[in-house]
Design a protein around this motif. Structure first.
Motif, short mmCIF file in Angstrom:
data_model
loop_
_atom_site.label_atom_id
_atom_site.label_comp_id
_atom_site.label_asym_id
_atom_site.label_seq_id
_atom_site.Cartn_x
_atom_site.Cartn_y
_atom_site.Cartn_z
N LYS A 71 15.21 0.47 -10.70
CA LYS A 71 15.56 -0.06 -9.38
C LYS A 71 14.31 -0.31 -8.54
O LYS A 71 14.21 -1.31 -7.85
N LEU A 72 13.35 0.61 -8.62
CA LEU A 72 12.10 0.42 -7.87
C LEU A 72 11.32 -0.78 -8.39
O LEU A 72 10.75 -1.55 -7.62
N ALA A 73 11.27 -0.94 -9.72
CA ALA A 73 10.52 -2.04 -10.30
C ALA A 73 11.18 -3.39 -10.01
O ALA A 73 10.49 -4.41 -9.86
N LEU A 74 12.51 -3.40 -9.93
CA LEU A 74 13.23 -4.66 -9.73
C LEU A 74 13.46 -5.01 -8.26
O LEU A 74 13.78 -6.15 -7.95
N GLU B 95 10.12 2.49 -21.71
CA GLU B 95 9.45 3.78 -21.68
C GLU B 95 8.95 4.06 -20.26
O GLU B 95 8.44 3.17 -19.59
N ILE B 96 9.08 5.33 -19.86
CA ILE B 96 8.64 5.74 -18.52
C ILE B 96 7.41 6.62 -18.66
O ILE B 96 7.33 7.47 -19.53
N GLY B 97 6.44 6.41 -17.76
CA GLY B 97 5.24 7.23 -17.73
C GLY B 97 5.50 8.55 -17.01
O GLY B 97 6.56 8.77 -16.44
N GLU B 98 4.51 9.44 -17.04
CA GLU B 98 4.66 10.75 -16.41
C GLU B 98 4.80 10.64 -14.89
O GLU B 98 5.41 11.50 -14.26
N ASP B 99 4.25 9.58 -14.29
CA ASP B 99 4.34 9.40 -12.85
C ASP B 99 5.67 8.79 -12.41
O ASP B 99 5.91 8.58 -11.22
N GLY B 100 6.55 8.49 -13.37
CA GLY B 100 7.86 7.94 -13.04
C GLY B 100 7.90 6.43 -13.04
O GLY B 100 8.95 5.84 -12.81
N GLY C 97 8.32 -2.23 -22.02
CA GLY C 97 9.68 -2.61 -22.38
C GLY C 97 10.45 -3.37 -21.33
O GLY C 97 11.50 -3.91 -21.62
N LEU C 98 9.95 -3.42 -20.10
CA LEU C 98 10.70 -4.08 -19.04
C LEU C 98 10.34 -5.56 -18.91
O LEU C 98 11.23 -6.40 -18.79
N GLU C 99 9.06 -5.87 -18.99
CA GLU C 99 8.62 -7.24 -18.70
C GLU C 99 9.27 -8.28 -19.62
O GLU C 99 9.72 -9.32 -19.17
N ASP C 100 9.31 -7.99 -20.93
CA ASP C 100 9.90 -8.94 -21.88
C ASP C 100 11.38 -9.17 -21.58
O ASP C 100 11.87 -10.30 -21.62
N GLN C 101 12.08 -8.09 -21.29
CA GLN C 101 13.51 -8.22 -21.02
C GLN C 101 13.77 -8.97 -19.72
O GLN C 101 14.68 -9.80 -19.64
N VAL C 102 12.97 -8.69 -18.70
CA VAL C 102 13.12 -9.39 -17.41
C VAL C 102 12.80 -10.87 -17.58
O VAL C 102 13.48 -11.73 -17.02
N LYS C 103 11.78 -11.16 -18.38
CA LYS C 103 11.41 -12.56 -18.61
C LYS C 103 12.56 -13.31 -19.28
O LYS C 103 12.90 -14.42 -18.89
N GLU D 152 0.80 -1.23 0.00
CA GLU D 152 0.00 0.00 0.00
C GLU D 152 0.83 1.28 0.00
O GLU D 152 0.40 2.30 -0.53
N LEU D 153 2.01 1.26 0.60
CA LEU D 153 2.82 2.46 0.75
C LEU D 153 3.13 3.16 -0.58
O LEU D 153 3.00 4.38 -0.67
N PRO D 154 3.52 2.45 -1.65
CA PRO D 154 3.82 3.14 -2.91
C PRO D 154 2.62 3.87 -3.52
O PRO D 154 2.79 4.78 -4.32
N LYS D 155 1.40 3.49 -3.13
CA LYS D 155 0.22 4.15 -3.67
C LYS D 155 0.02 5.53 -3.05
O LYS D 155 -0.65 6.38 -3.63
N HIS D 156 0.60 5.76 -1.86
CA HIS D 156 0.32 6.98 -1.12
C HIS D 156 1.55 7.85 -0.89
O HIS D 156 1.41 9.01 -0.51
N PHE D 157 2.75 7.31 -1.05
CA PHE D 157 3.97 8.05 -0.78
C PHE D 157 4.94 7.93 -1.95
O PHE D 157 4.95 6.93 -2.66
N VAL D 158 5.77 8.94 -2.09
CA VAL D 158 6.83 8.93 -3.10
C VAL D 158 8.04 8.27 -2.46
O VAL D 158 8.44 8.64 -1.35
#
Length: 199
Positions: free
Chosen positions: A105-108, A128-133, A138-144, A28-34
């Motif tokens: 780093k956050l995603a991994l 590609e990065i969204g406006e929210d950061g 592009g990440l999922e295929d490479q991580v797989k 829940e924390l990432p939904k409410h805090f940076v």
């Protein structure tokens, strides 16, 4: 989140409740805090931008002083425009790379042993990065692909592998409907003498 675990343990919660609560907080924390890293990146970018504005203001002041000779002025204006364009492009490239690295780093985190190593193995031009950061594509295929070719880089997902027992619970104290089993040594001795020593 070790600090949170410590606070909850000090509050008297047992280990299983602490782990479950910390897991919920992590979801829940990432939904409410940076995240702190993202905040630090934004602060660093702001400081760089403020410094560049100050430098450009100084350049313009110097330009006013040099405006006395027209040819010198044109050359200096052209030089400053080129330097400012180069500085802006460099700043934008550094900022984009910083945002991408932070998002990776956050995603991994939590999925890999070392996010820096895994991030260095990824083709950042395809991500590609969204406006929210956050990472859009592009990440999922490479991580797989990396998960298949270099599985040792990834944290194994643990599942509850404890056996599940099914069936009836045996009745306490009775074997096959006979005399109940003695619970203490004293009961066993008394039963032995009550049955005439035949048990």
């Amino acid at each position: 989140m070790d600090w949170l675990k410590e606070l909850l343990k000090n509050a008297g919660l047992d280990e299983s409740k602490v782990d479950a609560l910390v897991g919920d907080v992590n979801k829940e924390l990432p939904k409410h805090f940076v995240p702190k890293t993202q905040y630090n990146d934004v602060v660093e970018a702001r400081k760089k931008a403020e410094k560049e504005v100050t430098d450009r203001d100084k350049q313009l002041a110097d330009l006013k002083d040099a405006a006395k000779g027209n040819e010198d002025l044109q050359a200096q204006i052209k030089k400053l425009q080129d330097e400012n364009k180069t500085a802006k492009e460099k700043y934008e490239a550094e900022l984009k790379d910083l945002q991408l690295t932070t998002a990776l780093k956050l995603a991994l985190s939590g999925e890999v042993h070392d996010p820096d190593i895994v991030a260095s193995l990824l083709d950042k031009s395809k991500i590609e990065i969204g406006e929210d950061g956050s990472i859009k594509t592009g990440l999922e295929d490479q991580v797989k692909g990396l998960r298949e070719s270099k599985a040792f880089l990834f944290v194994e997902k643990t599942e509850d592998k404890s056996p599940k027992f099914k069936g009836a619970t045996p009745a306490d104290g009775a074997k096959g409907g006979g005399d109940p089993q003695p619970k203490t040594l004293g009961d066993a001795i008394a039963a032995h003498f009550n049955n005439g020593g035949n048990t």
